[in-house]
Design an enzyme around this catalytic site. Structure first.
Site, mmCIF file in Angstrom:
data_model
loop_
_atom_site.group_PDB
_atom_site.id
_atom_site.type_symbol
_atom_site.label_atom_id
_atom_site.label_comp_id
_atom_site.label_asym_id
_atom_site.label_seq_id
_atom_site.Cartn_x
_atom_site.Cartn_y
_atom_site.Cartn_z
ATOM 1 N N GLY A 20 66.973 -66.929 -7.846
ATOM 2 C CA GLY A 20 67.566 -68.280 -7.684
ATOM 3 C C GLY A 20 68.065 -68.621 -9.362
ATOM 4 O O GLY A 20 67.806 -67.497 -10.193
ATOM 5 N N ASP A 45 59.908 -63.799 -10.768
ATOM 6 C CA ASP A 45 58.831 -63.716 -10.278
ATOM 7 C C ASP A 45 58.928 -61.905 -9.739
ATOM 8 O O ASP A 45 58.830 -61.028 -9.457
ATOM 9 C CB ASP A 45 57.565 -64.163 -9.205
ATOM 10 C CG ASP A 45 57.554 -64.314 -7.979
ATOM 11 O OD1 ASP A 45 59.102 -65.393 -7.947
ATOM 12 O OD2 ASP A 45 57.411 -64.279 -6.992
ATOM 13 N N THR A 50 63.863 -69.177 -14.358
ATOM 14 C CA THR A 50 63.853 -70.764 -13.184
ATOM 15 C C THR A 50 63.391 -71.577 -12.878
ATOM 16 O O THR A 50 62.881 -71.551 -14.075
ATOM 17 C CB THR A 50 62.548 -69.198 -12.288
ATOM 18 O OG1 THR A 50 62.062 -70.493 -11.331
ATOM 19 C CG2 THR A 50 61.335 -69.362 -13.368
ATOM 20 N N ARG A 100 58.374 -74.589 -4.002
ATOM 21 C CA ARG A 100 58.432 -73.850 -3.122
ATOM 22 C C ARG A 100 56.576 -74.185 -3.098
ATOM 23 O O ARG A 100 55.644 -73.935 -1.822
ATOM 24 C CB ARG A 100 58.667 -73.734 -1.991
ATOM 25 C CG ARG A 100 59.090 -73.733 -0.728
ATOM 26 C CD ARG A 100 59.676 -72.820 -0.179
ATOM 27 N NE ARG A 100 61.870 -72.381 -1.197
ATOM 28 C CZ ARG A 100 62.911 -71.543 -0.506
ATOM 29 N NH1 ARG A 100 62.718 -70.184 -0.458
ATOM 30 N NH2 ARG A 100 63.935 -72.561 -0.958
HETATM 31 P P1 ADP Z 1 62.889 -64.812 -7.365
HETATM 32 O O1 ADP Z 1 63.472 -63.637 -8.888
HETATM 33 O O2 ADP Z 1 64.008 -66.220 -8.066
HETATM 34 O O3 ADP Z 1 61.565 -64.807 -7.528
HETATM 35 P P2 ADP Z 1 63.711 -63.517 -5.513
HETATM 36 O O4 ADP Z 1 62.140 -63.798 -4.362
HETATM 37 O O5 ADP Z 1 64.870 -63.800 -4.532
HETATM 38 O O6 ADP Z 1 64.369 -64.283 -6.592
HETATM 39 O O7 ADP Z 1 63.938 -61.443 -6.103
HETATM 40 C C1 ADP Z 1 65.069 -61.241 -6.673
HETATM 41 C C2 ADP Z 1 65.622 -60.501 -5.974
HETATM 42 O O8 ADP Z 1 64.466 -59.428 -6.790
HETATM 43 C C3 ADP Z 1 65.136 -59.468 -4.557
HETATM 44 O O9 ADP Z 1 66.185 -60.191 -3.905
HETATM 45 C C4 ADP Z 1 64.553 -58.811 -4.554
HETATM 46 O O10 ADP Z 1 65.572 -57.305 -4.297
HETATM 47 C C5 ADP Z 1 64.046 -57.742 -5.877
HETATM 48 N N1 ADP Z 1 62.296 -57.925 -5.604
HETATM 49 C C6 ADP Z 1 61.750 -59.243 -4.997
HETATM 50 N N2 ADP Z 1 60.761 -58.912 -4.874
HETATM 51 C C7 ADP Z 1 60.853 -57.629 -4.810
HETATM 52 C C8 ADP Z 1 59.974 -55.931 -4.891
HETATM 53 N N3 ADP Z 1 58.559 -56.575 -4.424
HETATM 54 N N4 ADP Z 1 59.775 -54.962 -5.307
HETATM 55 C C9 ADP Z 1 60.781 -54.736 -5.226
HETATM 56 N N5 ADP Z 1 62.217 -55.477 -5.901
HETATM 57 C C10 ADP Z 1 62.005 -56.943 -5.405
#
Ligand code: ADP
Length: 322
Positions: free
Chosen positions: A11, A103, A126, A172
């Site tokens: 995000g 995360d 974030t 959330r």
């Molecule tokens: P944020 O970084 O804000 O928590 P997301 O949870 O959407 O946002 O994660 C961002 C991106 O990081 C995802 O679209 C994905 O490409 C990658 N990602 C998230 N979780 C994992 C994971 N467990 N292993 C590998 N890549 C991940």
């Protein structure tokens, strides 16, 4: 370390641009070349990587969102996706990567570094403030101030009409944004995902407040509250309270907008610290600020759930709302 890359992922959050600028300028200061990756891990998989000089990041410090773009990339969750990403980093001769996000971004960065010859350093970006290893994440301060501006406006109307208002803010899984907005906005109640919501208790509390002469009440609800949305909670609470009520969900207005001073300064500080960390040989670490000091935390510790919304501030809310 000669060449590094920077990306923003997950995000968007105000202050990400300030951090990108600081990474590029600090790397330039230390004689490193910097590359920008478009649209987070999606762009890395597709090889959308371009050189970023000190001049390329002029005029972005005060902008919300991220000029590099961000995307959710399901492909990056797979080893094959990360293999593609590593291939492109190799092609450009990049050996250090700064990932700015939450995360999910750090889980992805952690996996990437374990599978290839790349050092990864994270910058917490974030609006949720839900990472361990920093007092505040980039974007949190601005998002709270944005929510607060709306809460102040709603308060005018609530006070004028003598109404009970439910205001839903983002979060959330995390109640930080709700708690800080509620505390700074003088709300009577705050409902956060970390604490089970007892609708009957809230109804009683609000009824008592009005009985004791309060003319209006504000209740801030984190969108991920266990009792449901602000609309559902409002219906359940208002059933036993003889006061006109309204609900406002602030939604996506909380995400964007020019970063406040704190997020600009934090972006500058952590962007510079991330480059220093890479030069110093750090890997799979997040740079954060705790009690005024820059600290490093292993990426895999940053997404632990141990450090939740502070209990002491929740009790302070309860003490002051009377
Ligand atoms: P944020 O970084 O804000 O928590 P997301 O949870 O959407 O946002 O994660 C961002 C991106 O990081 C995802 O679209 C994905 O490409 C990658 N990602 C998230 N979780 C994992 C994971 N467990 N292993 C590998 N890549 C991940």
């Amino acid at each position: 370390m000669r060449r590094i890359a920077v990306l923003t992922s997950g995000g968007d959050a105000p202050g990400m641009n300030a951090a990108v600028r600081a990474v590029v300028r600090s790397a330039d200061f230390h004689g490193l070349e910097t590359f920008g990756v478009r649209d987070g891990y999606a762009g890395l998989i597709e090889g959308r990587v371009e050189p970023l000089g000190a001049r390329a990041v002029s005029g972005i410090l005060h902008l919300g969102g991220t000029v590099l773009g961000t995307a959710r990339s399901p492909a990056f969750r797979t080893t094959e996706g990360r293999r593609q990403a590593l291939k492109h980093l190799d092609l450009f001769g990049i050996d250090g990567l700064v990932v700015i996000g939450g995360d999910g971004t750090f889980r992805g960065g952690d996996a990437l570094s374990r599978e290839g010859h790349i050092h990864v350093v994270g910058i917490p970006g974030t609006i949720d403030n839900d990472l361990i290893g920093t007092d505040f994440t980039l974007g949190f301060d601005t998002a709270v101030n944005t929510a607060l501006e709306s809460i102040d406006r709603i308060r005018d109307t609530a006070a004028s009409h003598g109404r009970l208002f439910f205001i839903e803010v983002m979060g959330r899984h995390s109640g930080w944004l709700a708690l800080y907005s509620a505390l700074a906005g003088g709300a009577t109640e705050v409902l956060v995902p970390e604490r089970p919501t007892d609708v009957a208790r809230i109804r009683e509390r609000i009824r008592r407040s009005f009985a004791l002469g309060k003319r209006f009440c504000l209740v801030v609800v984190a969108e991920g509250d266990d009792a449901g949305s602000a609309f559902e909670i409002a219906e359940a609470v208002a059933e036993g309270v003889d006061v006109d009520h309204r609900v406002t969900a602030l939604g996506h207005v909380q995400r964007g907008g020019p970063p406040m001073m704190r997020d600009r300064v934090l972006g500058a500080l952590l962007g510079d610290a991330a480059v220093a960390a890479l030069i110093g040989g750090a890997d799979r670490a997040m740079v954060g600020q705790r009690c005024g000091e820059v600290v490093h935390t292993p990426l895999e510790r940053t997404w632990s759930t141990a450090d939740r919304t502070p209990e002491d501030l929740l009790t302070l809310m309860d003490r002051l709302a009377r």
